[in-house]
Design a protein around this motif. Structure first.
Motif, short mmCIF file in Angstrom:
data_model
loop_
_atom_site.label_atom_id
_atom_site.label_comp_id
_atom_site.label_asym_id
_atom_site.label_seq_id
_atom_site.Cartn_x
_atom_site.Cartn_y
_atom_site.Cartn_z
N LEU A 117 40.07 -42.02 58.05
CA LEU A 117 41.78 -41.83 57.70
C LEU A 117 42.33 -42.08 58.21
O LEU A 117 43.60 -42.33 57.78
N SER A 118 42.45 -41.05 58.85
CA SER A 118 43.83 -40.13 59.90
C SER A 118 43.68 -41.28 61.00
O SER A 118 45.56 -41.60 60.69
N TYR A 175 43.38 -44.71 60.26
CA TYR A 175 43.93 -46.02 59.32
C TYR A 175 45.30 -45.23 59.08
O TYR A 175 46.39 -46.55 59.28
N GLN A 176 45.94 -44.19 58.86
CA GLN A 176 47.40 -43.51 58.76
C GLN A 176 47.72 -43.79 60.14
O GLN A 176 49.30 -43.86 59.62
N SER A 177 47.77 -42.82 60.96
CA SER A 177 48.37 -43.46 61.90
C SER A 177 48.93 -44.81 62.37
O SER A 177 49.92 -45.43 62.91
N ALA A 202 48.96 -47.17 60.25
CA ALA A 202 50.29 -47.46 59.33
C ALA A 202 51.60 -47.07 59.86
O ALA A 202 52.66 -47.44 59.93
N LEU A 203 51.13 -45.64 59.88
CA LEU A 203 52.42 -44.71 60.48
C LEU A 203 53.03 -45.79 61.74
O LEU A 203 54.57 -45.46 61.34
N ALA A 249 45.79 -47.50 52.88
CA ALA A 249 44.89 -46.27 53.98
C ALA A 249 46.47 -44.50 53.38
O ALA A 249 46.53 -43.70 53.58
N PHE A 250 47.56 -45.58 53.18
CA PHE A 250 48.93 -44.71 53.21
C PHE A 250 49.31 -44.76 51.46
O PHE A 250 50.48 -44.26 50.85
N SER A 270 45.92 -37.23 51.39
CA SER A 270 46.86 -37.19 51.24
C SER A 270 48.39 -36.91 51.27
O SER A 270 49.77 -37.38 51.14
N MET A 282 49.79 -36.98 55.33
CA MET A 282 50.96 -37.54 55.54
C MET A 282 51.42 -38.56 54.79
O MET A 282 53.11 -38.91 54.74
N PRO A 283 51.22 -39.15 53.61
CA PRO A 283 51.90 -40.69 53.14
C PRO A 283 53.14 -39.46 51.97
O PRO A 283 53.54 -40.21 51.86
#
Length: 780
Positions: free
Chosen positions: A209-210, A212-214, A216-217, A239-240, A425, A427-428
């Motif tokens: 998940l990290s 995925y979020q990276s 998106a970030l 993921a965000f 949750s 990071m978002p």
């Protein structure tokens, strides 16, 4: 062989159809958005859909427009921009078309839809390369400008973006990545119940998940992303906490009403999407010098085409009804200029509006998503406690004490999963909480952002402190062991490297701050990201904080992936003004690198599920050689704790299964992987009168346990050559029968029996039991 041949003949036609299936989609270019690039005066548009098919050189249109300014003679300029290049830039004399029917512009309301084959003189195909129909997220737009012949004033300016139907943003990719995450979640829950706090799958779930979020970030920075990479990052918006919605969704409408009632005055999301509102200096427009053509009347160049062949057909599509005031609304076509307030800048505004969420609604969407996520987590944890609680009161629960044991450790289990949910949750929430503070749009949104930030800090910061305090260089905490409730922080790392959590949390917070508050400085954002990832990779190489070498390698690979992508994204900075085509190539490379990391994590879950061992077993057909190869592999350092525990159990069983060869007067003990004794041990026994076949005497930590001698009813000469027996050092039976009491630091040499058979007298006393020794020993 006859059946195989028949099957080959049956499959041959399907192979011939493969090229046809690949090219089944027509080569087409069509308008994907329409906007006014100047306030309309003479021409109002309600709908403007045009598609060009390369197969039959035809144009399909569906247009609803009206001319409202009488006595207007105009010249038209058609301008095409493809990746910053201008393959078409022509001016048209409107008065020379259709026999002068359009000069001056009649007060017509045109509502028409038709398909028109172009004449051979209009050679559009020569201006469009074949790659224009296949490259995803093509960056092209067409601009039509109508200028008054006498005054030179712009009467109408319309811009339409073009698309070929291909994009890197696919719903199939979203569902595939979400399915991988759900599969990992199920495996993580299963392993955390069976293997305890050190289970591997929950750790890898956070890593996935990290990742995925990276990705998106990386699409939220203030950079001029090529459309191909921006669309790729939208696949991971879920993921965000950002899910594609429509402007008419109940959640977005409720957020709009709440904002406007609490001081919010920013624009809502548009029904036509974000593309038409993108800043014209950014992709897909790539119009650095956004200036309308000047003095078109003085530099008029006619397009030498023969349009007389279908002028009557075109004219018949017009309705000669007089202008009616109802047409003045202009439909949903917006006016977007350099000075407009609705222009979307790079970063979060374009990203959120691309999935139907207004810029001012982004935080509230994250807030509501977090509340729904928290409710799901609490409900799942409550259900997980209710099921064993109900089973423990039944006969089934009383027969299985593991259910009661799970209930006893459930509080720590629930707290650990609550911390994992907060980590996912974090990071978002941090990014959009800080970004909401830069908008000053709604006081209620700001208040809720403070509340959720305090709640998140209350969950994570104390847990992180309790996890790392034993690894900090402070004497009063050196003996305090962390509990299993903080396993999300302690399980991935070695006990003396748990403090590595601190730089990870710092990097996450700094990234959120830079993304939110540095949205106007894209170059600064990406440079800080590169520095952070480099320092993080350097710390991984130096500290090696994870429990296994494989975990360090995987973490280093993911960190290196983020570092390379961040470094490549420097080319997206607006200040560098890199040409569109190199930016597209770099964006495609970044998407491939990130996609490869996702594939690696997918294969990682297959290995963690045991499918690799199943594959090896299937390939070797369960032969002994395959099992031996697997045993040899298991003796190597495992890549994760769960595999290490299984390999250790397998090695223990191999060592305990000693092969004993029985004979008339001696026992030959064969032990696999038995280490040789230290060189400091004396080579002669303590007593010269005793003899033994067990080799040299060893220090106290090398204790012996002998296999059971043959029974009196069994003739030693006819006993089997090998007897397999599993013995453990803690077994009371083995200690009573086959151990000797050791009273000194060195074991007493064993004496051979005087007769080949063991004593059969019922009064024969067994050997005294071996007292428990505090030092480790090995079993023979």
């Amino acid at each position: 062989m006859f059946s195989v041949a028949r099957l080959r003949r049956a499959l041959a036609p399907l192979l011939l159809l493969a090229p046809a299936l690949v090219h089944a989609r027509d080569k087409v270019l069509f308008t994907s958005s329409v906007t006014y690039c100047e306030p309309p005066e003479s021409l109002l548009i309600e709908q403007f859909d045009i598609a060009y098919y390369d197969k039959n050189q035809s144009i399909v249109f569906n247009i609803s427009a009206a001319s409202v300014d009488p006595n207007t003679n105009v010249v038209a300029n058609l301008f095409l921009n493809v990746y910053g290049m201008n393959p078409v830039n022509v001016s048209l004399d409107i008065c020379s078309l259709f026999g002068g029917a359009l000069c001056p512009l009649p007060l017509y309301t045109f509502n028409g839809a038709d398909s028109i084959p172009l004449p051979p003189s209009v050679d559009i195909a020569s201006h469009l390369p074949g790659i224009a129909y296949t490259i995803p997220d093509i960056e092209a737009f067409a601009q039509l400008t109508l200028t008054d012949v006498k005054s030179g004033a712009v009467k109408a300016c319309v811009q339409t973006t073009l698309s070929n139907g291909w994009s890197t943003h696919q719903y199939g990719v979203e569902w595939a990545t979400a399915s991988i995450a759900l599969l990992y979640l199920a495996l993580a829950i299963w392993q955390s119940v069976l293997d305890g706090p050190l289970a591997l799958a929950p750790i890898r779930l956070i890593d996935l998940l990290s990742l995925y979020q990276s990705i998106a970030l990386s699409g939220l920075l203030g950079l001029n992303y090529p459309s191909i990479y921006r669309s790729f990052t939208l696949n991971f918006a879920w993921a965000f906490g950002l899910f594609p919605v429509t402007t008419t969704s109940p959640m977005q409408q409720s957020i709009n009403r709440m904002r406007h009632l609490t001081g919010g005055d920013m624009n809502n999301a548009s029904d036509s999407g974000a593309t038409s509102f993108v800043n014209r200096k950014l992709s897909p427009y790539n119009s650095v010098n956004y200036v309308l053509p000047e003095a078109l009347s003085t530099s008029l160049s006619s397009l030498h085409t023969d349009l007389a062949g279908f002028s009557e057909r075109f004219a018949s599509s017009f309705s000669s009804s007089a202008f009616s005031p109802q047409v003045l609304v202009g439909g949903d076509v917006a006016t977007v200029t350099d000075g407009s307030s609705n222009v979307l800048q790079a970063g979060i505004p374009i990203y959120t509006n691309s999935i139907g969420i207004a810029t001012a609604n982004a935080f509230m969407t994250i807030f509501l998503t977090a509340l729904i996520f928290a409710a799901i987590v609490l409900g799942a944890l409550g259900l997980a406690y209710a099921i064993p609680f109900a089973l423990s009161r039944t006969e089934f629960g009383r027969r299985h004490p593991a259910i009661a044991a799970f209930r006893a450790q459930y509080p720590s289990f629930a707290r650990a999963w609550g911390i994992r949910a907060a980590l996912v949750s974090a990071m978002p929430i941090l990014v959009f909480t800080f970004y909401q503070w830069t908008l000053n749009d709604s006081w209620l949104s700001i208040l809720l952002s403070v509340i959720i930030l305090v709640a998140l800090s209350t969950i994570l910061l104390p847990a992180a402190f309790f996890a790392v305090r034993s690894s900090l260089p402070v004497h009063k905490w050196s003996t305090v062991e962390p509990t299993s409730a903080v396993a999300p922080f302690t399980a991935p790392y070695r006990p003396n490297r748990v403090y590595y959590v601190i730089p990870l949390l710092l990097v996450m917070s700094i990234k959120a701050l830079v993304t939110a508050f540095g949205h106007a400085h894209g170059m600064v954002q990406v440079i800080i990201f590169v520095v952070l990832e480099f320092l993080l990779f350097l710390s991984l190489v130096i500290l090696k904080p994870h429990r296994t070498r494989g975990a360090d390698v995987l973490a280093g690979y993911l960190c290196l992936t983020r570092l390379v992508c961040s470094g490549l994204m420097i080319a997206f900075a607006e200040s560098l003004a890199v040409k569109p085509i190199p930016r597209v190539a770099i964006g495609a490379i970044c998407a491939v690198i990130s996609g490869a990391a996702v594939v690696v994590m997918f294969f990682n879950i297959l290995v963690n599920m045991g499918l690799w061992r199943l594959f090896v077993y299937a390939v070797t057909c369960g032969r002994r050689g395959g099992r031996r190869a697997h045993t040899a592999l298991s003796s190597q350092p495992p890549s994760d704790p769960s595999l290490g525990e299984k390999a250790g159990d397998l090695e223990k069983r191999d060592k305990d299964n000693a092969t004993v060869r029985t004979g008339p007067s001696q026992y030959f003990v064969s032990r696999p992987n038995n280490p040789s004794p230290p060189s400091t041990v004396p080579s002669t026994p303590l007593s010269s009168t005793s003899s033994t076949t067990l080799g040299e005497t060893l220090p106290r930590r090398w204790s012996f346990q002998h296999s059971r001698p043959p029974s009196v009813m069994t003739d030693a000469l006819h006993s089997p050559a090998y007897t397999h027996r599993t013995s453990t050092a803690s077994s009371p039976i083995s200690g009573q029968r086959h151990s000797r009491n050791i009273s000194s630091s060195l074991p007493t040499p064993l004496e051979e029996p005087s007769h080949p058979h063991p004593p059969t007298s019922p009064h024969a006393h067994p050997l005294p039991p071996l007292p428990p020794s505090p030092q480790p020993h090995r079993a023979v």
